[in-house]
Design an enzyme around this catalytic site. Structure first.
Site, PDB file in Angstrom:
ATOM      1  N   THR A 186       0.868  -1.174   0.000  1.00  0.00           N
ATOM      2  CA  THR A 186       0.000   0.000   0.000  1.00  0.00           C
ATOM      3  C   THR A 186       0.907   1.227   0.000  1.00  0.00           C
ATOM      4  O   THR A 186       2.131   1.106   0.007  1.00  0.00           O
ATOM      5  CB  THR A 186      -0.925   0.027   1.232  1.00  0.00           C
ATOM      6  OG1 THR A 186      -0.153   0.382   2.389  1.00  0.00           O
ATOM      7  CG2 THR A 186      -1.582  -1.330   1.476  1.00  0.00           C
ATOM      8  N   CYS A 187       0.299   2.412   0.025  1.00  0.00           N
ATOM      9  CA  CYS A 187       1.119   3.627   0.028  1.00  0.00           C
ATOM     10  C   CYS A 187       1.908   3.770   1.327  1.00  0.00           C
ATOM     11  O   CYS A 187       2.907   4.488   1.379  1.00  0.00           O
ATOM     12  CB  CYS A 187       0.244   4.858  -0.205  1.00  0.00           C
ATOM     13  SG  CYS A 187      -1.070   5.059   1.012  1.00  0.00           S
ATOM     14  N   SER A 224      -2.919   0.969  11.044  1.00  0.00           N
ATOM     15  CA  SER A 224      -2.951   1.997  10.002  1.00  0.00           C
ATOM     16  C   SER A 224      -2.665   3.379  10.574  1.00  0.00           C
ATOM     17  O   SER A 224      -2.794   3.603  11.782  1.00  0.00           O
ATOM     18  CB  SER A 224      -4.321   2.014   9.317  1.00  0.00           C
ATOM     19  OG  SER A 224      -4.605   0.766   8.711  1.00  0.00           O
ATOM     20  N   ASP A 233     -10.918   1.217   6.941  1.00  0.00           N
ATOM     21  CA  ASP A 233     -11.216  -0.099   6.383  1.00  0.00           C
ATOM     22  C   ASP A 233     -10.772  -0.268   4.934  1.00  0.00           C
ATOM     23  O   ASP A 233     -11.038  -1.296   4.320  1.00  0.00           O
ATOM     24  CB  ASP A 233     -12.704  -0.411   6.526  1.00  0.00           C
ATOM     25  CG  ASP A 233     -13.593   0.609   5.818  1.00  0.00           C
ATOM     26  OD1 ASP A 233     -13.056   1.572   5.249  1.00  0.00           O
ATOM     27  OD2 ASP A 233     -14.822   0.432   5.835  1.00  0.00           O
ATOM     28  N   MET A 263      -9.513  25.365  -3.652  1.00  0.00           N
ATOM     29  CA  MET A 263      -9.459  23.961  -4.019  1.00  0.00           C
ATOM     30  C   MET A 263      -8.039  23.488  -4.301  1.00  0.00           C
ATOM     31  O   MET A 263      -7.733  22.305  -4.190  1.00  0.00           O
ATOM     32  CB  MET A 263     -10.337  23.707  -5.243  1.00  0.00           C
ATOM     33  CG  MET A 263     -10.543  22.240  -5.554  1.00  0.00           C
ATOM     34  SD  MET A 263     -11.698  21.964  -6.913  1.00  0.00           S
ATOM     35  CE  MET A 263     -10.669  22.402  -8.306  1.00  0.00           C
ATOM     36  N   GLY A 297      -5.379  24.157  -2.610  1.00  0.00           N
ATOM     37  CA  GLY A 297      -4.605  23.939  -1.385  1.00  0.00           C
ATOM     38  C   GLY A 297      -4.742  22.505  -0.898  1.00  0.00           C
ATOM     39  O   GLY A 297      -5.551  21.721  -1.397  1.00  0.00           O
TER      40      GLY A 297
END
EC number: 1.2.1.70
Length: 385
Positions: free
Chosen positions: A47-48, A105, A111, A185, A187
């Site tokens: 995952t990231c 996490s 989830d 938007m 930012g």
């Protein structure tokens, strides 16, 4: 089972990137590990925020895995060891359950990891990389995570301001399509809010930008997003149902005086100000039909949700521990299924009292307590049949 993990807990982004694997690389790596006689099964999760490899095999399998990873990614083993977390046996099983259930996490209880673990396990199945032990443990971990998601509010209790703002947009009562303006938007907060809002259908977003057009604006490709210059924002406000402002500027982005000049009706509208210092004129609240929520409102929500999440966390952990214990018991008992015939022969003709005296004389007092309690329970269970 063994696991090596490179995650946000110990490794910076530039190190995690070195361990990232595409689906093609995952498949190739599983096939590579299958050729190693010390490794009998493998699941690769990326995952990231983490890269993890779960394996089963001999006692030397974990060392073989580290060598195989370094070779596959062309990395120095000595260089990467300080970033690795190593798990084996029950600790590896417990780690898998914690990861799958969202307890490991960055955002507690999220989830999204459930789907990522499921995909990793599915890829291993497709590559014939999962043996009996991995099959049982991953299926049980996934079932535990689904149970927590269904039976608790852990994953349904958002804490981030961006998610809370998006939820207010989703719950705003309006028939048909909702029109939302996001001032700022481009930012970090504004872009995150916009992405969350666009995760649901039936919402059109008008985003403002300064005339120099920042990079984020150039990347907006959704047909549901319209871009307008910041200086023209009031021209579009009469059409909006919700206006969100998340800038870092020192001046109001919306004032009551200018709103009065552009609003032609008194329909219900929601104004959301998540800036510090505030972006919107507090006097907006005095206008009929207009509701204004500021950052204090969302911080209170977040604090309340944190308290709820902590209560749900206790329930979720209890459910996970229950399923984890069942998984460990199954792993412990499985070898004895194959030994049933051998055990029948060993006990054949032996009286129960003989066996019990042998046990008494060969185990510690603590172990004897467990055995006798189990015997009492067995007597009760047999009577119930």
């Amino acid at each position: 089972m063994y696991c090596i993990s490179v995650s946000h807990k110990k490794a910076p982004v530039n190190i995690r990137e070195k361990f990232a694997l595409s689906n093609e690389e995952k498949a190739a790596f599983i096939q590579k590990l299958k050729k190693n006689p010390q490794i009998s099964g493998c699941v690769v999760l990326c995952t990231c925020n983490r890269s993890e490899i779960y394996i089963t095999g001999s006692r030397t399998a974990i060392g073989e895995l580290q060598r195989e990873v370094a070779e596959f990614k062309n990395l120095s083993l000595q260089e990467i060891l300080k970033y690795l977390n190593l798990y084996s046996g029950d600790r590896a099983i417990a780690h898998l359950f914690k990861v799958c259930c969202g307890f490991d996490s960055m955002v507690l209880g999220e989830d999204e990891i459930l789907g990522q673990v499921r995909d990793a396990y599915q890829l291993s199945l497709e590559q014939n990389g999962a043996d009996y032990e991995l099959n049982v443990l991953f299926q049980r971990a996934l079932a535990a995570a689904k149970r927590i998601k269904t039976d608790t509010n852990l994953s349904r209790t958002p804490l981030s301001i961006a998610t809370l703002v998006a939820n207010e947009v989703f719950h705003f009562e309006k028939e048909g399509e909702k029109r939302v303006m996001v001032i700022g938007m481009s930012g970090k907060m504004g872009s995150t809010i916009t992405k969350n809002i666009l995760s649901k259908p039936g919402i059109q977003v008008t985003g403002t930008y300064r005339s120099h057009k920042p990079d984020f604006v150039m990347e907006v490709k959704s047909e549901r997003v319209k871009l307008v210059e910041y200086k023209d924002r009031y021209r579009y406000m009469n059409d909006m149902d919700i206006v969100v402002s998340a800038t870092s500027g020192p001046h109001y982005t919306v004032t009551k005086t200018e709103l009065d000049q552009v609003l032609t009706d008194r329909k219900k509208r929601l104004f959301i100000d998540v800036a510090v210092p505030i972006d919107m004129d507090p006097e907006i609240r005095s206008e009929e039909g207009l509701t204004l929520y500021d950052i204090d409102y969302f911080e209170t929500l977040s604090k309340n949700n944190t308290e709820i999440k902590m209560r749900e966390l206790d329930r979720a952990r209890a459910l996970m521990e229950e399923d984890l214990d069942a998984a460990v018991r199954e792993m412990m008992f499985h070898p004895y299924i194959r030994r049933m015939g051998e055990l029948h022969q060993a006990f054949d003709g032996k009286k129960l009292e003989t066996v019990l005296f042998k046990i008494r004389d060969h185990v510690s007092s603590d172990d004897l307590k467990v055995i006798l309690r189990t015997l009492d329970g067995l007597e009760h269970w047999l009577r119930e049949e």
